[in-house]
Design a protein around this motif. Structure first.
Motif, PDB file in Angstrom:
ATOM      1  N   TYR A 272      21.621 -29.339  37.627  1.00  0.00           N
ATOM      2  CA  TYR A 272      22.739 -30.262  37.862  1.00  0.00           C
ATOM      3  C   TYR A 272      22.198 -31.674  38.120  1.00  0.00           C
ATOM      4  N   VAL A 273      21.266 -31.768  39.077  1.00  0.00           N
ATOM      5  CA  VAL A 273      20.716 -33.071  39.484  1.00  0.00           C
ATOM      6  C   VAL A 273      19.878 -33.688  38.372  1.00  0.00           C
ATOM      7  N   ASP A 274      18.978 -32.907  37.795  1.00  0.00           N
ATOM      8  CA  ASP A 274      18.067 -33.440  36.776  1.00  0.00           C
ATOM      9  C   ASP A 274      18.806 -33.951  35.545  1.00  0.00           C
ATOM     10  N   SER A 275      19.990 -33.401  35.266  1.00  0.00           N
ATOM     11  CA  SER A 275      20.761 -33.839  34.099  1.00  0.00           C
ATOM     12  C   SER A 275      21.782 -34.916  34.461  1.00  0.00           C
ATOM     13  N   GLY A 276      21.776 -35.357  35.717  1.00  0.00           N
ATOM     14  CA  GLY A 276      22.765 -36.349  36.135  1.00  0.00           C
ATOM     15  C   GLY A 276      24.176 -35.794  36.157  1.00  0.00           C
ATOM     16  N   GLY A 277      24.296 -34.488  36.241  1.00  0.00           N
ATOM     17  CA  GLY A 277      25.601 -33.839  36.287  1.00  0.00           C
ATOM     18  C   GLY A 277      26.151 -33.450  34.928  1.00  0.00           C
ATOM     19  N   ARG A 278      25.377 -33.695  33.881  1.00  0.00           N
ATOM     20  CA  ARG A 278      25.844 -33.309  32.537  1.00  0.00           C
ATOM     21  C   ARG A 278      25.685 -31.810  32.305  1.00  0.00           C
ATOM     22  N   LYS A 279      24.787 -31.174  33.046  1.00  0.00           N
ATOM     23  CA  LYS A 279      24.620 -29.718  32.998  1.00  0.00           C
ATOM     24  C   LYS A 279      24.886 -29.180  34.403  1.00  0.00           C
ATOM     25  N   GLY A 280      25.395 -27.977  34.468  1.00  0.00           N
ATOM     26  CA  GLY A 280      25.574 -27.336  35.767  1.00  0.00           C
ATOM     27  C   GLY A 280      26.958 -27.450  36.354  1.00  0.00           C
ATOM     28  N   HIS A 281      27.771 -28.396  35.868  1.00  0.00           N
ATOM     29  CA  HIS A 281      29.115 -28.521  36.422  1.00  0.00           C
ATOM     30  C   HIS A 281      29.904 -27.231  36.210  1.00  0.00           C
ATOM     31  N   ARG A 282      29.752 -26.631  35.053  1.00  0.00           N
ATOM     32  CA  ARG A 282      30.327 -25.306  34.826  1.00  0.00           C
ATOM     33  C   ARG A 282      29.170 -24.322  34.868  1.00  0.00           C
ATOM     34  N   HIS A 283      29.255 -23.379  35.789  1.00  0.00           N
ATOM     35  CA  HIS A 283      28.179 -22.411  35.987  1.00  0.00           C
ATOM     36  C   HIS A 283      28.773 -21.018  35.819  1.00  0.00           C
ATOM     37  N   TYR A 284      28.365 -20.328  34.761  1.00  0.00           N
ATOM     38  CA  TYR A 284      28.937 -19.024  34.417  1.00  0.00           C
ATOM     39  C   TYR A 284      30.457 -19.098  34.322  1.00  0.00           C
ATOM     40  N   GLY A 285      30.944 -20.232  33.822  1.00  0.00           N
ATOM     41  CA  GLY A 285      32.377 -20.422  33.629  1.00  0.00           C
ATOM     42  C   GLY A 285      33.113 -21.001  34.822  1.00  0.00           C
ATOM     43  N   TRP A 286      32.483 -21.056  35.969  1.00  0.00           N
ATOM     44  CA  TRP A 286      33.129 -21.577  37.169  1.00  0.00           C
ATOM     45  C   TRP A 286      32.864 -23.068  37.318  1.00  0.00           C
ATOM     46  N   PRO A 287      33.868 -23.834  37.765  1.00  0.00           N
ATOM     47  CA  PRO A 287      33.626 -25.239  38.075  1.00  0.00           C
ATOM     48  C   PRO A 287      32.836 -25.329  39.386  1.00  0.00           C
ATOM     49  N   THR A 288      31.748 -26.090  39.369  1.00  0.00           N
ATOM     50  CA  THR A 288      30.941 -26.206  40.579  1.00  0.00           C
ATOM     51  C   THR A 288      30.691 -27.668  40.928  1.00  0.00           C
ATOM     52  N   LEU A 289      30.546 -27.908  42.194  1.00  0.00           N
ATOM     53  CA  LEU A 289      30.188 -29.222  42.698  1.00  0.00           C
ATOM     54  C   LEU A 289      28.966 -29.079  43.588  1.00  0.00           C
ATOM     55  N   LEU A 290      28.333 -30.206  43.859  1.00  0.00           N
ATOM     56  CA  LEU A 290      27.220 -30.228  44.801  1.00  0.00           C
ATOM     57  C   LEU A 290      27.705 -30.876  46.088  1.00  0.00           C
ATOM     58  N   LEU A 291      27.450 -30.207  47.192  1.00  0.00           N
ATOM     59  CA  LEU A 291      27.856 -30.691  48.508  1.00  0.00           C
ATOM     60  C   LEU A 291      26.602 -30.968  49.325  1.00  0.00           C
ATOM     61  N   THR A 292      26.490 -32.198  49.829  1.00  0.00           N
ATOM     62  CA  THR A 292      25.357 -32.563  50.675  1.00  0.00           C
ATOM     63  C   THR A 292      25.868 -32.800  52.085  1.00  0.00           C
ATOM     64  N   THR A 293      25.301 -32.050  53.021  1.00  0.00           N
ATOM     65  CA  THR A 293      25.645 -32.144  54.441  1.00  0.00           C
ATOM     66  C   THR A 293      24.409 -32.571  55.215  1.00  0.00           C
ATOM     67  N   ARG A 294      24.611 -32.972  56.461  1.00  0.00           N
ATOM     68  CA  ARG A 294      23.478 -33.270  57.325  1.00  0.00           C
ATOM     69  C   ARG A 294      23.251 -32.070  58.229  1.00  0.00           C
ATOM     70  N   GLY A 295      21.997 -31.578  58.258  1.00  0.00           N
ATOM     71  CA  GLY A 295      21.660 -30.420  59.078  1.00  0.00           C
ATOM     72  C   GLY A 295      22.002 -30.653  60.538  1.00  0.00           C
TER      73      GLY A 295
END
Length: 148
Positions: free
Chosen positions: A23-46
């Motif tokens: 997802y990250v390496d492609s700038g979001g062009r790959k990985g948004h749909r993962h096995y047919g599911w819509p996915t997002l990246l969530l960044t939280t602070r530990g």
């Protein structure tokens, strides 16, 4: 949430980590749909480490907001990302090529039922996770991510 130079630590779970990297390496062009599911990246602070932590999550839309669930595969404990945003609800979200700041909150009781039903349509596997979590006395949280 952070300055651009701050290191982000991706999920240590092998397949999730590989998905995030794609997802990250492609700038979001790959990985948004993962096995047919819509996915997002969530960044939280530990909540303990203070480090930025990134997870990939299945989502649904609710108007301008995004809805995710803290299924954790039905395990008895809440996922780390959920505990992190409970401590600090300021998050960063990437959906496809778009990255934006957001505020996370638990769905209200009124919102949750409808949102949960829609998430079951997106990923019917959540029903099994709900049963497993319920046996441990845990309700799977439904989280709303609203643009900041």
């Amino acid at each position: 949430m952070s300055d651009a130079s701050e290191e982000i630590f991706d999920s240590p779970v092998g397949w999730v980590n590989r998905h995030i990297r794609s997802y990250v390496d492609s700038g979001g062009r790959k990985g948004h749909r993962h096995y047919g599911w819509p996915t997002l990246l969530l960044t939280t602070r530990g909540r303990r480490s203070g480090k930025l932590r990134r997870s990939a999550l299945i989502y649904d839309r609710d108007g301008d907001s995004y809805v995710v669930v803290g299924s954790n595969g039905g395990k008895p404990e809440q996922p780390a990302w959920y505990l992190n945003l409970s401590a600090d609800p300021r998050v960063t979200v990437q959906v496809g090529t778009e990255i934006f700041a957001a505020q996370a909150r638990d769905a209200t009781a009124e919102e949750r039922a409808g949102m949960w039903e829609r998430m079951l349509v997106v990923n019917p596997g959540y029903a099994d996770y709900e049963k497993r979590a319920g046996k441990a006395g845990r309700q799977i949280p439904v989280v709303v991510l609203e643009r900041a």
